[in-house]
Design a protein around this motif. Structure first.
Motif, PDB file in Angstrom:
ATOM      1  N   LEU A  49       0.725  -1.099  -0.283  1.00  0.00           N
ATOM      2  CA  LEU A  49      -0.061   0.047   0.074  1.00  0.00           C
ATOM      3  C   LEU A  49       0.885   1.191  -0.006  1.00  0.00           C
ATOM      4  CD1 LEU A  49      -3.143   0.962   2.025  1.00  0.00           C
ATOM      5  CD2 LEU A  49      -1.213   2.138   2.252  1.00  0.00           C
ATOM      6  N   SER A  50       0.642   2.168  -1.024  1.00  0.00           N
ATOM      7  CA  SER A  50       1.327   3.349  -1.030  1.00  0.00           C
ATOM      8  C   SER A  50       0.553   4.577  -0.549  1.00  0.00           C
ATOM      9  CB  SER A  50       1.794   3.672  -2.528  1.00  0.00           C
ATOM     10  OG  SER A  50       2.693   2.767  -3.180  1.00  0.00           O
ATOM     11  N   TRP A  51       0.978   5.283   0.492  1.00  0.00           N
ATOM     12  CA  TRP A  51      -0.019   6.280   0.805  1.00  0.00           C
ATOM     13  C   TRP A  51       0.798   7.522   0.989  1.00  0.00           C
ATOM     14  CZ3 TRP A  51       2.034   9.022   5.212  1.00  0.00           C
ATOM     15  CH2 TRP A  51       3.375   8.603   5.816  1.00  0.00           C
ATOM     16  N   SER A  52       0.186   8.779   1.097  1.00  0.00           N
ATOM     17  CA  SER A  52       0.578  10.015   1.469  1.00  0.00           C
ATOM     18  C   SER A  52      -0.130  10.783   2.697  1.00  0.00           C
ATOM     19  CB  SER A  52       0.571  10.946   0.011  1.00  0.00           C
ATOM     20  OG  SER A  52      -0.695  10.963  -0.504  1.00  0.00           O
ATOM     21  N   ALA A  53       0.310  11.886   3.030  1.00  0.00           N
ATOM     22  CA  ALA A  53      -0.225  12.749   4.200  1.00  0.00           C
ATOM     23  C   ALA A  53      -0.275  14.208   3.805  1.00  0.00           C
ATOM     24  CB  ALA A  53       0.714  12.415   5.482  1.00  0.00           C
ATOM     25  N   SER A  54      -1.386  14.702   3.951  1.00  0.00           N
ATOM     26  CA  SER A  54      -1.470  16.195   3.918  1.00  0.00           C
ATOM     27  C   SER A  54      -2.412  16.612   5.039  1.00  0.00           C
ATOM     28  CB  SER A  54      -2.406  16.416   2.731  1.00  0.00           C
ATOM     29  OG  SER A  54      -3.598  15.754   2.717  1.00  0.00           O
ATOM     30  N   SER A  55      -2.663  17.952   4.890  1.00  0.00           N
ATOM     31  CA  SER A  55      -3.534  18.389   6.369  1.00  0.00           C
ATOM     32  C   SER A  55      -4.402  19.657   5.949  1.00  0.00           C
ATOM     33  CB  SER A  55      -2.596  18.585   7.512  1.00  0.00           C
ATOM     34  OG  SER A  55      -1.894  19.880   6.963  1.00  0.00           O
ATOM     35  N   THR A  56      -5.364  20.024   6.609  1.00  0.00           N
ATOM     36  CA  THR A  56      -6.106  21.036   6.417  1.00  0.00           C
ATOM     37  C   THR A  56      -6.215  21.847   7.758  1.00  0.00           C
ATOM     38  OG1 THR A  56      -8.251  20.199   7.080  1.00  0.00           O
ATOM     39  CG2 THR A  56      -7.614  20.207   4.775  1.00  0.00           C
ATOM     40  N   GLY A  57      -6.216  23.084   7.645  1.00  0.00           N
ATOM     41  CA  GLY A  57      -6.373  23.949   9.121  1.00  0.00           C
ATOM     42  C   GLY A  57      -5.092  24.632   9.432  1.00  0.00           C
ATOM     43  N   VAL A  58      -4.520  24.210  10.542  1.00  0.00           N
ATOM     44  CA  VAL A  58      -3.110  24.595  10.933  1.00  0.00           C
ATOM     45  C   VAL A  58      -2.173  24.539   9.745  1.00  0.00           C
ATOM     46  CG1 VAL A  58      -1.429  24.667  12.613  1.00  0.00           C
ATOM     47  CG2 VAL A  58      -3.694  24.474  13.518  1.00  0.00           C
ATOM     48  N   ALA A  59      -1.653  25.787   9.340  1.00  0.00           N
ATOM     49  CA  ALA A  59      -0.560  25.728   8.618  1.00  0.00           C
ATOM     50  C   ALA A  59       0.859  25.144   9.094  1.00  0.00           C
ATOM     51  CB  ALA A  59      -0.224  27.240   7.870  1.00  0.00           C
ATOM     52  N   GLY A  60       1.538  24.669   8.278  1.00  0.00           N
ATOM     53  CA  GLY A  60       3.097  24.125   8.559  1.00  0.00           C
ATOM     54  C   GLY A  60       3.211  22.941   9.389  1.00  0.00           C
ATOM     55  N   ILE A  61       2.099  21.943   9.212  1.00  0.00           N
ATOM     56  CA  ILE A  61       2.222  20.760   9.906  1.00  0.00           C
ATOM     57  C   ILE A  61       3.140  19.959   8.987  1.00  0.00           C
ATOM     58  CG2 ILE A  61       0.903  18.646  10.279  1.00  0.00           C
ATOM     59  CD1 ILE A  61      -1.536  20.401  10.827  1.00  0.00           C
ATOM     60  N   ALA A  62       3.974  19.273   9.901  1.00  0.00           N
ATOM     61  CA  ALA A  62       4.883  18.357   9.101  1.00  0.00           C
ATOM     62  C   ALA A  62       4.807  16.945   9.325  1.00  0.00           C
ATOM     63  CB  ALA A  62       6.513  18.660   9.535  1.00  0.00           C
ATOM     64  N   PHE A  63       4.822  15.878   8.369  1.00  0.00           N
ATOM     65  CA  PHE A  63       4.727  14.489   8.599  1.00  0.00           C
ATOM     66  C   PHE A  63       6.003  13.837   8.349  1.00  0.00           C
ATOM     67  CE2 PHE A  63       0.642  16.107   7.461  1.00  0.00           C
ATOM     68  CZ  PHE A  63      -0.381  15.422   8.163  1.00  0.00           C
ATOM     69  N   LYS A  64       6.273  12.921   9.102  1.00  0.00           N
ATOM     70  CA  LYS A  64       7.797  12.308   9.359  1.00  0.00           C
ATOM     71  C   LYS A  64       7.509  10.731   9.013  1.00  0.00           C
ATOM     72  CE  LYS A  64      10.563  15.994  10.765  1.00  0.00           C
ATOM     73  NZ  LYS A  64      11.548  16.287  11.988  1.00  0.00           N
ATOM     74  N   PRO A  65       7.404   9.965   8.069  1.00  0.00           N
ATOM     75  CA  PRO A  65       7.543  10.445   6.654  1.00  0.00           C
ATOM     76  C   PRO A  65       6.280  10.950   6.213  1.00  0.00           C
ATOM     77  CG  PRO A  65       7.127   7.998   6.740  1.00  0.00           C
ATOM     78  CD  PRO A  65       7.248   8.274   8.180  1.00  0.00           C
ATOM     79  N   SER A  66       6.333  11.841   5.060  1.00  0.00           N
ATOM     80  CA  SER A  66       5.043  12.365   4.536  1.00  0.00           C
ATOM     81  C   SER A  66       4.318  11.459   3.332  1.00  0.00           C
ATOM     82  CB  SER A  66       5.256  13.737   3.968  1.00  0.00           C
ATOM     83  OG  SER A  66       6.382  13.526   2.784  1.00  0.00           O
ATOM     84  N   SER A  67       5.123  10.398   3.165  1.00  0.00           N
ATOM     85  CA  SER A  67       4.573   9.507   2.191  1.00  0.00           C
ATOM     86  C   SER A  67       5.576   8.081   2.247  1.00  0.00           C
ATOM     87  CB  SER A  67       4.474   9.782   0.876  1.00  0.00           C
ATOM     88  OG  SER A  67       5.750  10.223   0.235  1.00  0.00           O
ATOM     89  N   ASP A  68       5.027   6.958   1.892  1.00  0.00           N
ATOM     90  CA  ASP A  68       5.784   5.744   1.927  1.00  0.00           C
ATOM     91  C   ASP A  68       4.891   4.465   1.508  1.00  0.00           C
ATOM     92  OD1 ASP A  68       7.968   4.185   2.564  1.00  0.00           O
ATOM     93  OD2 ASP A  68       7.777   4.456   4.710  1.00  0.00           O
ATOM     94  N   THR A  69       5.387   3.328   1.619  1.00  0.00           N
ATOM     95  CA  THR A  69       4.832   2.330   1.076  1.00  0.00           C
ATOM     96  C   THR A  69       4.936   1.205   2.044  1.00  0.00           C
ATOM     97  OG1 THR A  69       5.363   2.480  -1.180  1.00  0.00           O
ATOM     98  CG2 THR A  69       4.724   0.066  -0.533  1.00  0.00           C
TER      99      THR A  69
END
Length: 112
Positions: A49-69
């Motif tokens: 499964l390949s996935w990715s992350a995003s957000s709405t609302g508060v600006a500048g949110i960081a994801f570690k990792p932001s995508s992967d398999t």
């Protein structure tokens, strides 16, 4: 003759399903940020499964990792860093896989 077997795309699940920062997140001593974690799980027993992350609302949110398999039947822990904010902005952490999208509401309250 050819036989074609079509498998459904793998689905993604996320735990926890909502985050209340004051109870489930820590803060960095070097900066006024919230540090939270979620676990993503690949619900398929046979497909990656390949996935990715995003957000709405508060600006500048960081994801570690932001995508992967994620391998079949496996999970992955994702670190989320949310900048200090006034806790009044409706915020969703969004994780997108090939078959579904999971939205995780993030909330906090000011202390002091």
């Amino acid at each position: 003759y050819v036989t074609l077997t079509v498998q459904a795309a793998p689905t993604l699940s996320v735990s926890p399903s909502s985050i209340y920062a004051n109870q489930q997140c820590g803060s960095l001593s070097t900066a006024p940020e919230w540090v939270c974690y979620v676990t993503l799980t690949n619900n398929s027993n046979s497909l990656s499964l390949s996935w990715s992350a995003s957000s709405t609302g508060v600006a500048g949110i960081a994801f570690k990792p932001s995508s992967d398999t994620i391998a079949p039947g496996q999970s992955e822990r994702v670190e989320i860093i949310v900048p200090s904010n006034n806790c009044q902005t409706s915020t969703n952490l969004i994780f997108t896989g090939p078959a579904n999208t999971v939205s995780v509401p993030w909330t906090c309250s000011l202390i002091g």
